[in-house]
Design a protein around this motif. Structure first.
Motif, short mmCIF file in Angstrom:
data_model
loop_
_atom_site.label_atom_id
_atom_site.label_comp_id
_atom_site.label_asym_id
_atom_site.label_seq_id
_atom_site.Cartn_x
_atom_site.Cartn_y
_atom_site.Cartn_z
N GLU A 110 0.98 -1.31 0.13
CA GLU A 110 0.00 -0.01 0.06
C GLU A 110 0.86 1.23 -0.05
OE1 GLU A 110 -4.00 -1.05 2.52
OE2 GLU A 110 -2.43 0.08 3.47
N ALA A 111 1.78 1.22 0.75
CA ALA A 111 2.96 2.48 0.93
C ALA A 111 3.45 2.65 -0.68
CB ALA A 111 3.91 2.12 2.01
N ASN A 112 3.73 1.70 -1.27
CA ASN A 112 4.32 1.99 -2.51
C ASN A 112 3.21 2.20 -3.56
OD1 ASN A 112 7.33 1.35 -2.02
ND2 ASN A 112 7.02 -0.59 -2.02
N GLU A 113 2.15 1.72 -3.39
CA GLU A 113 1.05 2.14 -4.19
C GLU A 113 0.84 3.66 -4.22
OE1 GLU A 113 -0.76 -0.11 -6.05
OE2 GLU A 113 -2.23 1.53 -6.82
N ILE A 114 0.83 4.19 -3.03
CA ILE A 114 0.53 5.63 -2.95
C ILE A 114 1.89 6.34 -3.52
CG2 ILE A 114 0.59 7.43 -0.91
CD1 ILE A 114 -0.76 5.54 0.87
N ALA A 115 3.01 5.97 -3.23
CA ALA A 115 4.20 6.49 -3.68
C ALA A 115 4.00 6.60 -5.18
CB ALA A 115 5.37 5.89 -3.29
#
Ligand code: PMP
Length: 434
Positions: A110-115
């Motif tokens: 999720e964190a990388n998706e947001i990034a």
């Protein structure tokens, strides 16, 4: 321990035979404490693999923070609550300027998706560069960067994979700054291709210790040059600290700080909640406010009070138990021991890493640097049988990966080294069992 076939059959029936398991003979773990894991027969294993229980399995301070907060309140983040703000303040306070704002989420994916969303929105471009041996998570967009599972290439026109920086098998036989420049040139070429194709370069996303790549020694100046090219093209540097972060490098809190190049966006996960699902993104106000204005981003579990209480307790323990320094000292001690083993065992081609993140590259021939993945697999399984848990990674799956919980002591290190020595000495008959 004999494999619990009943449990295996249930697992295949309920989760599918493709659900991954470690080891030729899977281990049935029922309890954890500090750096130790215990199986259903009471056998004790030294955990030299798991970075998620960063401050140790079931650390009492973390367990107590979780218990106390879950007795009081756990609710999503659309109500005012101090804890999300206290945690965001503390977390961003550990990062370089201008990384002063945060998203609190549940997984590294999720964190990388947001990034990725934030970088693409902010730059108005689509192209993302990653390495040719990367893993950054499992969502559809992030999976496009999982070159490790896609034969070294990216399965999307919006992603380009470049060779990861490697001083052991260097591009064109180069070394030092010339090698860094050669690898940076590959990034420049990918950017040029994106420009020609019309997608442009939104950014480059890398694990700051290149963990899946096998923890290569990065030639000096690589990140400066690469990030220089990316920013000149209007793109952003996204640092994935999901494995590298939270003091593991020993020298610094974050892997990116080893190169001295401050990212535009940093993603975190795994060790952040010591096993509780807690992940995050930090970036500067322009990026975060810009994204928030355009996107109604909401995460049901992200930023809830229990998650934040756990995250706070993890940071307390890292500080109070001086774990970063332990990581530095114990990591160096292990690498010294491994280099002594290297002197006696041709199989060990290279010993590298930072702090308590260690890679041991195995080769069948030191001159030719022929990868030895079967030996790596055999050693991982043999060490498990002898009560020490490690794994293997890298482009050729031939790098032993050691990444224990941070309170790993010199005594633990001695045990790790003696078991490895024993297994290496019995290498031939172990391989015969494959
Ligand atoms: N980035 C890196 C570098 C990872 O190693 C992983 C998980 N192995 C992820 C991102 C994805 O994290 P998660 O499994 O929590 O989604």
């Amino acid at each position: 321990m004999t494999v619990n076939t009943q449990l295996l059959e249930r697992r295949y029936r309920l989760l599918g035979a493709g659900a991954p398991l470690f080891y030729n003979e899977p281990v049935h773990i029922v309890r954890g404490e500090g750096v130790w894991l215990y199986d259903a027969d009471g056998k004790k294993y030294l955990d030299v693999y798991n970075n998620v229980p960063n401050v140790g399995h079931c650390h009492p301070r973390v367990v107590e923070a979780l218990r106390r907060q879950s007795q009081t309140l756990n609710v999503h983040s659309r109500y005012l609550h101090e804890l999300a703000l206290d945690y965001a303040e503390r977390l961003t306070g550990l990062h370089d300027d201008p990384l002063s704002m945060a998203f609190i989420v549940c997984t590294g994916s999720e964190a990388n998706e947001i990034a990725l969303r934030m970088a693409r929105q902010a730059t108005g471009k689509q192209g993302i560069i990653c390495t040719n041996c990367a893993y950054h998570g499992n969502t559809t967009a992030v999976d496009e960067l999982a070159t490790y599972f896609h034969g070294g290439t990216a399965p999307s026109p919006n992603v380009k994979a470049v060779p990861f920086p490697d001083s052991y098998r260097p591009l064109d036989g180069l070394a030092g700054e010339a090698l860094a420049a050669a690898y940076a040139d590959q990034v420049k070429q990918a950017i040029d291709e994106f420009e020609q194709e019309g997608s442009g370069c939104a950014g480059m996303l890398v694990c700051t210790l290149f963990s899946g790549e096998g923890l290569p020694n990065v030639p000096p100046g690589y990140m400066e040059q690469v990030v220089g090219h990316v920013r000149a093209a209007g793109g952003l540097y996204i640092a994935d600290e999901v494995q590298a972060g939270f003091a593991r490098s020993g020298e610094k809190m974050w892997g990116y700080q080893l190169s001295g190049v401050t990212p535009d966006i940093v993603t975190m996960g795994k060790p952040m909640g010591n096993g509780h699902p807690l992940a995050g993104v930090v970036a500067g106000p322009d990026l975060v406010n810009g994204f928030r204005e355009r996107v109604m981003y909401f995460n049901t579990f992200g930023g809830n009070p229990v998650q934040c209480a756990v995250g706070m307790a993890v940071l307390d323990v890292i500080e109070e138990e001086n774990l970063q320094e332990n990581c530095r000292v114990t990591g160096e001690y292990i690498r010294d021991g491994l280099r002594s083993l290297q002197a006696d065992h041709e199989l060990i081609g290279d010993v590298r890493g930072h702090g308590l993140f260690i890679g041991v590259e195995l080769v069948a021939d030191r001159e030719a640097k022929t990868p030895a993945p079967l030996e790596a697999k055999a050693i991982v399984n043999a060490m498990k049988d002898k009560g020490v848990l490690i794994s293997n990674i890298g482009q050729y799956d031939n790098v032993l990966k050691m990444r224990p919980p941070l309170p790993f002591s010199k005594d633990n290190a001695d045990l790790l080294l003696s078991v490895l020595e024993d297994v290496l000495a019995r290498r031939n008959w172990e391989l015969g069992k494959l």
